[in-house]
Design an enzyme around this catalytic site. Structure first.
Site, PDB file in Angstrom:
ATOM      1  CG  ASP A 355      -1.943   1.010   1.621  1.00 32.11           C
ATOM      2  OD1 ASP A 355      -2.666   0.881   0.460  1.00 32.11           O
ATOM      3  OD2 ASP A 355      -2.203   2.099   2.293  1.00 32.11           O
ATOM      4  CE  LYS A 359      -1.147   5.418   1.168  1.00 33.15           C
ATOM      5  NZ  LYS A 359      -1.090   5.108   3.031  1.00 33.15           N
TER       6      LYS A 359
END
Ligand SMILES: NC(=O)c1ccc[n+]([C@@H]2O[C@H](COP(=O)([O-])OP(=O)(O)OC[C@H]3O[C@@H](n4cnc5c(N)ncnc54)[C@H](OP(=O)(O)O)[C@@H]3O)[C@@H](O)[C@H]2O)c1
Length: 497
Positions: A355, A359
């Site tokens: 995750d 980003k």
């Protein structure tokens, strides 16, 4: 027709003889064509008369054709105040353009008290609403569909519901949530969903999810603007953005999937946004409502050169290493964080670093780097062999790896350092996400439990880097960030009061 005097005189002379009144005339200075409008019921009679009047020129090819376009409407802005006031036409046509309406013909008299435009009949309600809101005669209406009324989506619905009256009153903005979808079902409302009772309505009025029906409903013919708020984390939903963008639906989302997937899909999506003049806003994909992407854009667009970005972009991993002090086993801290709702239901989604890597990809691409997931060096904190187990078995076996994590903590401590899970991005070395030992006085060593921090080093901010820090997760702040993006979208779509 060019330079041949008397063409207009013959044309309108022939029409005068039929007693049919012409309601709009438009001729460009090139004199290639004359365009005029008559009531639809007279169209075929008028066509006959014109063909007759110019039969010789038509035969000899001096006039190419007489075309009739049906199903048209005329929309006009009329007012004494318009005379001599610059910008009225720009505002009128800009508003129609923003609402995706093509203009077929235009007429304005030299008194400047009336500007008329011929448009397709099916666009007329949308055009009227767009023109009204463009000139502040009514609120600016945006038809909205929300996907994913989970933590963030539900909070966003409540926030919009609480602010709707104020936005309409103070800013002339009418945000109408007209559709809500979950992964299997949807609720559609013709006018707007009453947001004080959307939960109850969702219980009773749900129908099976059909994406085509959902999108068509959101992009209503009678409303000038439409947007979808995707509050899911679904790749399947992200894959649909491109079709929505092509049909003129703007997209606002905290979902990272669309712009951290394949570079080819990302490039295509942004190209289609430019081509269809559709907006795609996603500030909350990194650092929730913190201005992480906006700051990066401001630096870029004002000509600063970004040298590197580093930071902690996972509230969960920040929490785990802020709390881990060598006394309590690391696995116990993971379980405790899970119970408090700080981790994903499966903590491996956080611990894998994927995750976080997504980003970094989003930020890297904003910097112009051509990053794919395979280019990011990610240190996963999911111990080898535990990645395919059920969540329960994973949590049961995690203590087997406590000793290794403690050893890393002790080694860092011996050098006066602390452990932090950090992402780094620069053009030379690419992107890395890993557990690092940082000096105890490093800015990343002293943060609130779940805060995010991003440090930009650029030509302008080189001696003293620019830092953005604060809560980087949580439904309240994330929903507020999506809401802010939605208001930004409204301002891009034309002036507010
Ligand atoms: N929570 C945060 O603090 C935070 C911070 C920053 C960014 N975000 C991002 O915000 C998004 C939402 O997070 P959340 O915490 O609100 O998640 P959540 O509580 O799990 O809610 C997800 C929602 O999406 C729906 N959904 C899932 N798959 C779908 C599909 N294929 N089609 C349509 N709807 C689907 C779910 O509906 P069902 O109930 O039918 O599955 C649910 O309503 C995620 O992209 C997340 O990464 C969250």
């Amino acid at each position: 027709m060019i330079g041949v005097p008397g063409t207009a005189d013959r044309l309108f002379g022939a029409l005068r003889a039929t007693n049919i009144s012409v309601i709009l005339i438009s001729q460009a200075s090139s004199e290639h064509s004359i365009c005029f409008a008559v009531p639809a019921r007279h169209a075929s009679r008028v066509e006959q008369v014109v063909r007759q009047a110019f039969s010789m020129e038509l035969q000899q090819g001096q006039i190419q054709s007489v075309d009739v376009q049906g199903d048209c409407s005329i929309i006009a802005v009329v007012g004494d105040g318009m005379a001599g006031l610059p910008g009225v036409a720009a505002k009128f046509f800009g508003t129609l353009g923003n609402a995706g309406i093509s203009v077929r013909a235009i007429a304005q008299g030299s008194s400047e008290r009336n500007i008329s435009a011929v448009i397709d009949k099916r666009d007329v309600t949308r055009a009227l609403r767009a023109a009204h809101s463009g000139f502040y005669l009514s609120a600016k209406t945006i038809s909205l569909g929300l996907i994913g009324p989970g933590n963030v989506g539900a909070t966003l619905l409540d926030q919009i519901g609480e602010q709707a009256d104020r936005l309409r009153r103070d800013f002339g903005l009418d945000l109408r949530i007209r559709a809500i979808a979950t992964s299997t079902r949807m609720y559609l409302a013709e006018r707007a969903i009453d947001l004080s009772q959307w939960r109850e309505l969702m219980k009773d009025g749900l129908q099976p999810l059909d994406w085509a029906v959902f999108a068509r409903h959101v992009k209503a013919d009678h409303l000038p603007q439409a947007a979808i708020l995707d509050c899911s984390a679904s790749q399947d939903v992200a894959n649909r953005y491109i079709d929505w963008i092509r049909s003129g639906i703007h997209v606002v989302t905290p979902n990272k999937k669309a712009h951290s997937g394949s570079l080819a899909a990302y490039d295509e999506l942004l190209a289609e946004c430019r081509r269809y003049h559709t907006h795609f806003l996603y500030e909350t994909t990194v650092g929730a409502a913190l201005p992480v992407i906006g700051t990066l854009r401001d630096l870029n667009q004002t000509g600063d050169e970004i040298l590197s970005i580093e930071g902690i972009l996972s509230g969960t991993l920040a929490y785990l290493f802020n709390v881990f002090d060598g006394k309590q086993p690391f696995s116990a801290i993971v379980c405790e964080a899970r119970e408090k709702g700080y981790t994903e239901p499966d903590p491996r989604d956080d611990l894998s670093g994927m995750d976080f890597a997504r980003k970094l990809i989003i930020l890297g691409r904003e910097m112009g780097m051509r990053l794919e997931m395979k280019d990011v060096r990610v240190e996963s904190l999911v111990p080898p062999g535990l990645d395919t187990l059920t969540v329960e078995s994973f949590l049961e076996r995690l203590p087997e790896f406590d000793a290794a994590m403690l050893a890393r903590w002790q080694a860092a401590r011996k050098d006066g350092k602390v452990l932090r899970y950090v992402g780094r991005l620069n053009r030379q070395e690419g992107a890395t996400v890993r557990l690092e030992a940082l000096a105890a006085d490093h800015p990343f060593a002293h943060m609130n439990l779940t805060d995010n921090i991003v440090r930009y080093e650029s030509q302008r901010y080189s001696a003293n880097p620019l830092v953005v820090q604060g809560p980087g997760a949580g439904p309240e702040v994330t929903a507020a960030g999506v809401f802010a993006d939605l208001l930004r979208l409204a301002s891009y779509l034309g002036p507010s009061r």
